[in-house]
Design an enzyme around this catalytic site. Sequence first.
Site, PDB file in Angstrom:
ATOM      1  N   SER A 321      12.106   5.626  -5.532  1.00  0.00           N
ATOM      2  CA  SER A 321      10.117   6.311  -5.832  1.00  0.00           C
ATOM      3  C   SER A 321      10.147   4.865  -6.627  1.00  0.00           C
ATOM      4  CB  SER A 321      11.653   7.640  -6.931  1.00  0.00           C
ATOM      5  OG  SER A 321      10.054   7.833  -6.864  1.00  0.00           O
ATOM      6  N   GLU A 332       3.273  -7.520  -3.484  1.00  0.00           N
ATOM      7  CA  GLU A 332       2.214  -7.286  -2.640  1.00  0.00           C
ATOM      8  C   GLU A 332       1.191  -8.229  -3.976  1.00  0.00           C
ATOM      9  OE1 GLU A 332       1.159  -3.669  -0.178  1.00  0.00           O
ATOM     10  OE2 GLU A 332       3.356  -4.206   0.563  1.00  0.00           O
ATOM     11  N   LYS A 346      12.262   6.422  -1.128  1.00  0.00           N
ATOM     12  CA  LYS A 346      12.154   8.261  -1.370  1.00  0.00           C
ATOM     13  C   LYS A 346      10.264   7.579  -1.541  1.00  0.00           C
ATOM     14  CE  LYS A 346      11.051  11.475  -3.807  1.00  0.00           C
ATOM     15  NZ  LYS A 346      10.281  12.533  -4.059  1.00  0.00           N
TER      16      LYS A 346
END
Length: 501
Positions: A321, A332, A346
């Site tokens: 998560s 990124e 998740k």
Amino acid sequence: MLYRGRTVVTIAILAMLTGSLLTVVLSDASISDNEQHHHSGDATGTEQQAGGKRASSSAMTEEQLRKIQSVYRLIQTQFIHEVESESVIDGAIRGMLLSLNDPYSTYMDAEQAEYFQDAVIESSFSGIGAEVTMHDGRVTVVAPIKDSPAERAGVRARDQILSVNGESLEGLSLNEAVMKIRGKKGTQAKLEILREGLSEPIEIIVVRDDIDIETVFAEMVEDGIGKIEIRQFAQDTDKRFAEELVKLEQQGMKGLIIDVRNNPGGILPVVVKMANMFIEEGKPIVQVQYRSGYREQFNADGSKKHGGYPIVVLTNQGSASASEILAASLREGAGAIVIGERTFGKGTVQSTFNTAVNDGSHVKLTIAEWLTPKGNSVSEDGVKPDIEAALPDAYHVSPLPKDKVLEHDMVGDDVAALQVMLETIGYELNRTDGYFDQRTEEMLKKFQQEHELEPTGKVDKSTAAALEAAVIEELSKPENDTQYQRALSYLNEVLQSANGR
């Protein structure tokens, strides 16, 4: 992952420590029809406004209501045993949520909701210290909390817990199972565990204890390289992270390792604030997509104050998560490198809502999916590392049995675990295939002599405990953490290259 809705007034932190996988939002919004307007500004309402018309009406038809009432009357008047009406209603709600086939959407009765909130309010709580979810109908460990009783006892990510103290967890909801697992400090939780790669379940005894919820640990590990370990994303984790980051930079840090291994997640606004520290203004940090297809994008707000040095994010199968969001957003958006193992996968967002009758119960519902800055989903597949690095085999071996003796000429997984342990702490063997040969017996006797145990050449309860303690001590040494060492090696290579060496 937690989403903080616009009408949300109470953030429930550290739910993961109670075993419900992620922190969620406690909202004043009711789920009754006459309160629909009130929570039109929260996460669900955002989706409705942006997405246009609802896919289906939120109200049940008269025919549907009659159907439910008919079954309820049948149970109350015709069932062989008398049942409490509240039990029937609670069961109906659980059934509705079960029909969603979503392990993260659950119903908490008043007792479960009270425990959930107690764990939020208190600075620590008592339990085994493992984050769990429901996977394929079984209670599955996302990650043991760092330095928790569960980790020390040998519980591992993706272990499936079949029973606790002889009570099967089959058929229980996640919250019901968690209530069985948790308990008072000093009590034992005897876990029957099914582990990947083993043919039979194993037994692990965990002594419950108070769980420390300090979330950030930092140190300068080498000249110019700092390390910050994040164990969960709680309410003040971003502030603690910023404090430690400044201290490292003031010490001349030239490269940073962010360790989110076995970190099962936390609060979305917290991880967004942390990513903001490194990402240029206007760049995306994370996207939240609702069922209408509408995507809400969280962009860097211009508060970037840190960076300009290489960053490594360490991950493993227990990184879930918020950990995955941080790894993906820094990779990124800030050029970070992810090293370790593929993460848990998740990628959904939950919110909790009060039920209409204010009896203390809550519904936790998956309301959206989060995506990486480039719009990639991590559900199921997780975040794949740029550089894969596995841990030594001893990190994954099962605890030795305490209810039987291992001795010469035996064969099996337990013997293989014994052999891996002996090799890990420096005893040279000829094999680790699970056959208890003479060399294994000789090395075991040597271990027993050196640890003031009777040199029987057999593994009884006391020898098993001594072996496991020795292995834990050995594996706790940084030089044996192969993932961490790979991160150090990478940063040193980058720094040396930058210096023209």
